[in-house]
Design a protein around this motif. Structure first.
Motif, PDB file in Angstrom:
ATOM      1  N   ASP A  65      20.017 -66.788 -17.998  1.00 27.05           N
ATOM      2  CA  ASP A  65      20.158 -68.053 -18.724  1.00 27.05           C
ATOM      3  C   ASP A  65      20.985 -67.890 -19.991  1.00 27.05           C
ATOM      4  O   ASP A  65      21.681 -68.812 -20.428  1.00 27.05           O
ATOM      5  CB  ASP A  65      18.784 -68.615 -19.110  1.00 27.05           C
ATOM      6  CG  ASP A  65      18.002 -69.116 -17.903  1.00 27.05           C
ATOM      7  OD1 ASP A  65      18.620 -69.290 -16.842  1.00 27.05           O
ATOM      8  OD2 ASP A  65      16.785 -69.315 -18.047  1.00 27.05           O
ATOM      9  N   THR A  78      10.943 -68.981 -20.592  1.00 26.22           N
ATOM     10  CA  THR A  78      12.082 -68.385 -21.283  1.00 26.22           C
ATOM     11  C   THR A  78      11.741 -68.273 -22.763  1.00 26.22           C
ATOM     12  O   THR A  78      11.494 -69.290 -23.427  1.00 26.22           O
ATOM     13  CB  THR A  78      13.346 -69.230 -21.091  1.00 26.22           C
ATOM     14  OG1 THR A  78      13.694 -69.252 -19.707  1.00 26.22           O
ATOM     15  CG2 THR A  78      14.508 -68.646 -21.884  1.00 26.22           C
ATOM     16  N   ARG A 120      14.112 -64.495 -19.866  1.00 26.99           N
ATOM     17  CA  ARG A 120      13.215 -65.152 -18.922  1.00 26.99           C
ATOM     18  C   ARG A 120      12.137 -64.175 -18.487  1.00 26.99           C
ATOM     19  O   ARG A 120      12.428 -63.028 -18.125  1.00 26.99           O
ATOM     20  CB  ARG A 120      14.005 -65.624 -17.695  1.00 26.99           C
ATOM     21  CG  ARG A 120      13.185 -66.336 -16.628  1.00 26.99           C
ATOM     22  CD  ARG A 120      12.855 -67.740 -17.062  1.00 26.99           C
ATOM     23  NE  ARG A 120      12.156 -68.483 -16.024  1.00 26.99           N
ATOM     24  CZ  ARG A 120      11.557 -69.650 -16.233  1.00 26.99           C
ATOM     25  NH1 ARG A 120      11.593 -70.211 -17.433  1.00 26.99           N
ATOM     26  NH2 ARG A 120      10.940 -70.278 -15.254  1.00 26.99           N
TER      27      ARG A 120
END
Length: 536
Positions: free
Chosen positions: A284, A263, A222
């Motif tokens: 993530d 991302t 990210r």
């Protein structure tokens, strides 16, 4: 075609052939281009001074085609005018292109082939503590050999592994980097960053003194990119968020709200202009959320392609300042002085004026970069922004392909860069409250006549790092190709080329690396240029 033109075409064809051998054809996968982030750009000199002569543009066509995966579907000229050094850009050339450029397993192979060391030599490796402001983990001692399993070891310790100068160890990366250098006419370096999944903060907000293209090769990361709150560009020794300084993304005195939050997944490319703050996370990746199909828990591996300007003293500040330095204290001309040497020493009055103007340039350059304005006596400086701007691509072109801006003749643009230089000197003197200095620098004035040959010589020296980088990459690729054979190299499943270990092991990697260190003429002669914190 004359012999020189044929020779140029042959060299570019050879470079394109090497790039084709090393990298999968990126056109094979359709592009998915997001719209570039909207932002208000400052008027960049790169837009006005980016044009090269028709012959030079033709010879650069192969390099332009090769770097298109980095440019978000834009033409090379559009990228230079709308994004270079002023606005970030997200591109998606595709995972197959990134896989052919680099594989994480290449790190183990490099460590077995060559003597990589932590924090030493050309194979500079370092293990960072995430979110620490780029502090090295002391468990990996300076000078220690990099073990082949370093990636697994660093990930198990939840640390980020960094390997510098990947372009002199990997033929595919070297071939692509050569195209980047040939297009931007700038020294370029490629580093590898490998981070574990699940980091809320991989790197805290920081800025670089060079423009960077990030190529996500594996996993996901990210990114948040923030324009600086003051000053369009920075100086290397004044960049923030490094050497243990941990910044907050909400610090409005340093950075604006993010212009891009995205991302990156395998095959994505993010362009971050010089001095833009950026921060990263891999949280993530722990679950695979928002990772575009990347495996949950997969580490993030990304290449950073850094195109250097300020780091190698290739901005208007150093070009003008170093030329004025030489007018103020001209070195004695040797008996065999080059034709570019000034015909006579400047008079004492001009030497004093040049020295005072150097001081003004320095103060203007730092007036809005964290140096207290009460110390400089100057407010935010438009001229300071212009001084910190990178020298335009056209000016940095190799001497064998001179840009139209350097060409003699009746074209009114031929002396545009010199007129811009004089305009900067006049503006700097006026903004520093020294109108008498401003009156010296006019086209045709005695001061300008003495400045031109010195300026030409300093500009020649500023081209040295890029020229040596091309020589280094050509040498490495030539040596790698020389040892290839049907038994030593084979096509991979994803379309790349597998280079045989024996071919690579025979390369004298130390000698290859030293090519770029052979000539340090681009470095300022006055050590004061290395200490911007003292320019007050």
């Amino acid at each position: 075609l004359d012999s020189k033109a044929i020779d140029r075409l042959a060299r570019h064809f050879a470079a394109a052939l090497l790039a084709g051998l090393a990298c999968y054809s990126w056109q094979a996968e359709p592009f998915v281009w997001p719209s570039p982030a909207s932002s208000e750009h400052v008027a960049s000199l790169a837009d006005r001074l980016s044009a090269e002569s028709p012959a030079a543009e033709e010879s650069a066509a192969a390099a332009c085609d090769a770097v298109r995966p980095l440019l978000g579907g834009l033409s090379c000229r559009s990228f230079l005018s709308d994004h270079w050094e002023v606005a970030p850009l997200l591109s998606r050339p595709g995972a197959a292109w990134a896989r052919a450029l680099f594989s994480l397993r290449d790190v183990e192979r490099m460590a077995r082939l060559w003597p990589l060391r932590f924090l030493r030599n050309h194979g500079t490796a370092v293990v960072h503590t995430p979110g620490s402001g780029f502090l090295a983990d002391p468990r990996w001692e300076r000078g220690a050999a990099v073990p082949p399993d370093i990636v697994e070891v660093a990930l198990a310790a939840e640390r980020t592994f960094v390997l510098h100068n990947l372009e002199v160890y990997s033929p595919p990366v070297a071939a692509f980097t050569r195209s980047v250098v040939a297009f931007f006419h700038a020294y370029t370096q490629v580093n590898l960053y490998v981070s574990p999944a699940g980091l809320e903060v991989a790197t805290s907000p920081h800025q670089d003194a060079h423009s960077v293209f990030i190529v996500q090769a594996r996993g996901c990361k990210r990114w948040s990119v923030h324009p600086p709150a003051r000053g369009n560009w920075t100086l290397r020794s004044l960049q923030r968020g490094k050497a243990g300084e941990v910044l907050s993304p909400s610090d409005g005195s340093l950075m604006q709200p993010p212009s891009i939050e995205a991302t990156l997944t395998p095959g994505d490319v993010l362009y971050v202009p010089r001095a833009f703050f950026h921060a990263t996370a891999t949280a993530d990746a722990a679950t695979g959320d928002s990772c575009g199909g990347a495996d949950a828990g997969d580490p993030s591996a990304a290449l950073t392609i850094s195109v250097l300007s300020e780091d190698v003293f290739a901005t208007w500040l150093y070009l003008l300042g170093e030329a004025l330095d030489e007018l103020a204290t001209p070195p004695p001309n040797p008996p065999t002085a080059p034709p570019t040497a000034p015909p006579t020493a400047p008079p004492a009055e001009l030497r004093g004026a040049a020295a005072r103007l150097v001081s003004a340039l320095r103060r203007l350059a730092v007036a809005q970069l964290g140096i207290e304005q009460s110390h400089t006596g100057l407010s935010a400086s438009r001229v300071g922004d212009q001084l910190r701007e990178a020298l335009p691509r056209a000016l940095m072109a190799p001497e064998g392909t001179p840009p139209i801006l350097l060409a003699a003749g009746s074209d009114p643009r031929a002396l545009l860069w010199r007129r811009h230089a004089l305009g900067l000197l006049r503006s700097a003197a006026e903004e520093a409250g020294q109108p008498r200095l401003a009156s010296l620098w006019w086209d045709g004035s005695p001061a300008a006549a003495l400045l031109w040959p010195v300026l030409d010589e300093v500009l020649r020296r500023k081209r040295v790092p890029g020229s040596l980088k091309l020589e280094q990459l050509d040498t490495f690729l030539r040596e790698a190709a020389r040892g290839r054979s049907p038994a030593g190299a084979a096509d991979t499943a994803d379309g790349g080329v597998e280079w045989g270990d024996e071919a690579l092991r025979r390369i004298d990697i130390d000698a290859v690396f030293k090519i770029e260190k052979r000539d340090k003429a681009h470095l300022p002669r006055d050590r004061a240029w290395f200490r911007p914190a003292e320019w007050t």
